[in-house]
Design an enzyme around this catalytic site. Structure first.
Site, PDB file in Angstrom:
ATOM      1  N   GLU B  50       0.877  -1.171   0.000  1.00 11.79           N
ATOM      2  CA  GLU B  50       0.000   0.000   0.000  1.00 11.79           C
ATOM      3  C   GLU B  50       0.907   1.212   0.000  1.00 11.79           C
ATOM      4  O   GLU B  50       1.735   1.374   0.901  1.00 11.79           O
ATOM      5  CB  GLU B  50      -0.869   0.029   1.260  1.00 11.79           C
ATOM      6  CG  GLU B  50      -2.177  -0.699   1.113  1.00 11.79           C
ATOM      7  CD  GLU B  50      -3.025  -0.600   2.377  1.00 11.79           C
ATOM      8  OE1 GLU B  50      -3.862  -1.489   2.564  1.00 11.79           O
ATOM      9  OE2 GLU B  50      -2.840   0.339   3.177  1.00 11.79           O
ATOM     10  N   ASP B  61      -5.924  10.003   9.637  1.00 13.02           N
ATOM     11  CA  ASP B  61      -4.619   9.502  10.053  1.00 13.02           C
ATOM     12  C   ASP B  61      -4.132  10.115  11.353  1.00 13.02           C
ATOM     13  O   ASP B  61      -4.374  11.283  11.636  1.00 13.02           O
ATOM     14  CB  ASP B  61      -3.591   9.758   8.945  1.00 13.02           C
ATOM     15  CG  ASP B  61      -3.765   8.779   7.803  1.00 13.02           C
ATOM     16  OD1 ASP B  61      -3.684   7.570   8.068  1.00 13.02           O
ATOM     17  OD2 ASP B  61      -4.021   9.225   6.671  1.00 13.02           O
TER      18      ASP B  61
END
Lengths: 404, 272
Positions: B50, B61
């Protein structure tokens, strides 16, 4: 996209939360079920007369509405043109229009059984309003505020603390309003069960732009009624400052279908549109941030750039999606005023009207100063005095070189 | 149409083990070091890569991945350079799937159609776009699937049985189950709830299910892959990057190997 004139400018958003191509629900999957739940709860509340009655009661007795529509006689004389009225939303409890929306959302949060309230704030006005309503109802309150804004708005930080709120500094990115919003969203993702996110402007994922607009529209509804009573007709023009755009949308929305009413939004041009500024429509392009598609300040790679304005409340790299649509449809004219122009307007208003305006509406006033002299004396102009300037005296003193 | 991702899961199934999916941010801390990191990931034990597409405002995040993205941006990383990186990786590795993970704005600004053409050409296999829920499928999900690019969906603890069919309606490749309520790298997943949720989601999808958020050790990876088809490790690797930098925040000779060592260690958990 076709820009044909719709039958009404007041029917948006559609069921996907879109105003034209703007708005929408660009959020992480964790939040999506909550967004849908909130949408339903708001729809139910809107249809329930007892909700509106409770809100109206608090607006009257706690917020102190209706706010006056004041004829600014000396400003009018000084500028020598249009007849200028100020919608006095700075006289609300907590000193700005922000509380109109907060009362609505907090009553909704109570209805939904949420006990923990989070909010973002730039200048601190929305944070103070949220902390105030949370104190009133005994709710836990967490306010996210950029580290840079905390430093330039100390009085509001202290107010929030006095009111029992926890103020959490946003330390990432540019450490201003956009980063406070990021932190609030991160909190929400982690605390979905018990937390209500009270967004302060007409931005964010649907249903926020619509909901905040509805709660702020009390400004425009009152203005309409008051003007009809005073002058026997609608105003010829409306002027309001725009950061995210909630005070402006509140004033504008009830007038959008009155095509003879000219409507003007004033963005913050900071040091000038060719330098650092916070005018998303004048200097930005459509993109996706904080749950909605709208005009944003960004670079060619789609990275969000830092806005600048003398006013912490306008220092946001985006604008509410409904404004983006009204701009494309050409129903509202978007212009801008620089830090310097706003500062001049601030001082003029103090001296001529005995009103210390916040730096946010000082931008609107700067535009009034530009256009009013050229207009006929029977032109009725309403400017939204959306906040008082007590919070800004330190910033202004600093720029004027005065040591307090 | 079979993609690299489909083929990789088929191979792993034949081997009887789960996938190790590794997340690193493209361009972190700089382009050349980042390319060295990703080129060495398969050998270290990564089955799927990824590649984080940096964005200034990554709202899902935690601080670790935020910082990684800002390091990459400060060193001039762009979406265009990220695609170039994929292309350079493909020169020596045509088998390991690459999934681009990030937020919609950089792709939207690049132009969806142009992006899909360029991403396909570069050799990317799938997309994970955090701020595109099924409600916004016609933005990028449907065009991606039409272009033969896997569109991988995030499922979360809030994706209940009522919502699951909508989430899995338009998706392919694999499902990324976000094991905690919150941001990346925050709390450790509760293994009991992971097991229950993975088994619950299987009723709604035949796609492989990979579990991520908060996974840091080989033991966690071993436990999770008892039930899941794969495990995603991200913040731990980005931390390894951060910890390997010198005082000026620049890469050192140890930066790629710090990441590869940790991947090799966690890979043991998947292969045991």
């Amino acid at each position: 996209m076709t820009n044909t004139v719709p039958n009404s400018y007041r029917t948006g958003p559609d069921e996907r939360g879109l105003f034209g191509i703007y708005g929408g629900r660009f959020v992480a999957e964790t939040l999506m079920p909550l967004i849908l739940q909130l949408e339903q709860a708001y729809k139910d509340a809107k249809a329930d007369p007892s909700f509106q009655a409770e809100l109206d009661d608090f607006l009257e007795h706690y917020v102190s509405r209706p706010s006056p529509l004041y004829f600014a006689e000396r400003l009018t004389e000084h500028l020598g043109g249009a007849k200028i009225y100020l919608k006095r939303d700075e006289l609300n409890h907590t000193g700005a229009h922000k509380i109109n929306n907060v009362m609505g959302q907090i009553l909704l949060a109570r209805r939904m059984g949420k006990k923990r309230i989070i909010a973002e704030t730039g200048a601190g006005q929305h944070g103070v309003a949220t902390a105030t309503a949370c104190a009133r109802f005994g709710l836990e309150c967490i306010i996210y505020m950029g580290e840079v804004d905390i430093a330039r708005q100390m009085p509001n930080v202290f107010r929030m603390k006095l009111l029992g709120a926890t103020v959490v500094p946003a330390k990432s990115g540019s450490r201003t309003l956009k980063d406070a919003l990021n932190e609030a969203l991160r909190d929400w993702v982690a605390n979905v069960e018990d937390t209500f996110y009270c967004i302060g402007t007409v931005a964010g994922p649907a249903p926020y732009p619509e909901m905040v607009r509805d709660f702020q529209s009390v400004i425009g509804r009152e203005t309409r009624e008051q003007m009809l009573k005073r002058e026997g007709r609608l105003p010829d023009s409306l002027v309001a400052a725009i950061g995210g755009g909630s005070n402006a949308m509140g004033l504008f929305h009830p007038f959008l279908d009155d095509k003879d009413v000219k409507i003007i939004g004033v963005e913050a041009a900071g040091y000038g549109l060719k330098k650092k500024h916070a005018a998303s429509i004048a200097g930005g392009k459509p993109g996706i941030l904080h749950g909605n598609r709208t005009y944003l300040l960004m670079d060619d790679d789609g990275q969000i750039t830092e806005g600048h304005s003398i006013s912490a409340g306008l220092d946001y790299p985006g604008i509410g999606p409904e404004h983006a649509w009204l701009h494309d449809m050409k129903r509202v004219e978007y212009v801008s005023a620089t830090d310097k122009e706003a500062l001049e307007a601030f001082q003029l208003c103090c001296k001529l009207e005995g009103i210390i305006p916040a730096l946010e509406p000082s931008h609107a006033l700067a535009h009034v100063m530009k256009i009013a002299p050229k207009l006929p004396k029977d032109h009725l102009m309403v400017m939204n005095m959306c906040g008082r300037g007590d919070k800004d005296i330190f910033t202004v003193a600093d720029i004027l070189g005065v040591k307090l | 149409m079979s993609t690299r991702i489909d083929r990789r899961f088929a191979e792993l199934k034949a081997q009887g083990r789960a996938a190790l999916v590794t997340f690193v941010t493209a361009g972190d801390p700089d382009y050349d070091t980042s390319l060295k990191i990703i080129k060495g990931l398969p050998k270290a034990g990564a089955d799927i890569i990824e590649l984080g597409v940096p964005f200034t405002d990554p709202m899902a995040d935690g601080p670790v991945i935020q910082a990684g993205g800002l390091r990459a941006l400060a060193n001039g990383q762009t979406l265009k350079k990220t695609l170039k990186m994929v292309k350079e990786f493909r020169v020596s590795d045509d088998a390991t799937p690459i999934v681009l993970m990030g937020y919609y704005n950089p792709i939207y600004v690049y132009g969806v159609d142009r992006f899909l053409v360029d991403a396909n050409k570069a050799g990317a296999d799938g997309l994970i776009v955090v701020d595109l829920p099924p409600e916004e499928d016609d933005e990028l999900c449907l065009p991606s699937m039409k272009a033969g690019m896997n569109f991988i969906r995030l499922a979360t603890p809030t994706t209940d049985d009522e919502r699951a069919p909508k989430v899995f309606e338009n998706t392919s490749g694999f499902v990324y189950y976000v094991s905690v309520l919150g941001i990346t790298g925050s709390k450790a997943p509760d293994l009991k709830s992971v097991k229950a949720n993975v088994n619950r989601l299987r009723k709604h999808t035949a796609l492989p299910i990979c579990v991520g958020f908060g996974v840091k050790t080989a033991e966690q990876a071993r436990m999770i892959t008892k039930d899941a088809d794969g495990v995603v490790v991200g913040s731990a690797l980005v931390s390894a990057v951060a910890n390997s930098l010198n005082k000026q925040g620049k890469a050192t000779a140890k930066t790629p190997s710090a990441v590869h060592k940790l991947v090799a260690e966690i890979a043991k958990g998947v292969r045991s």
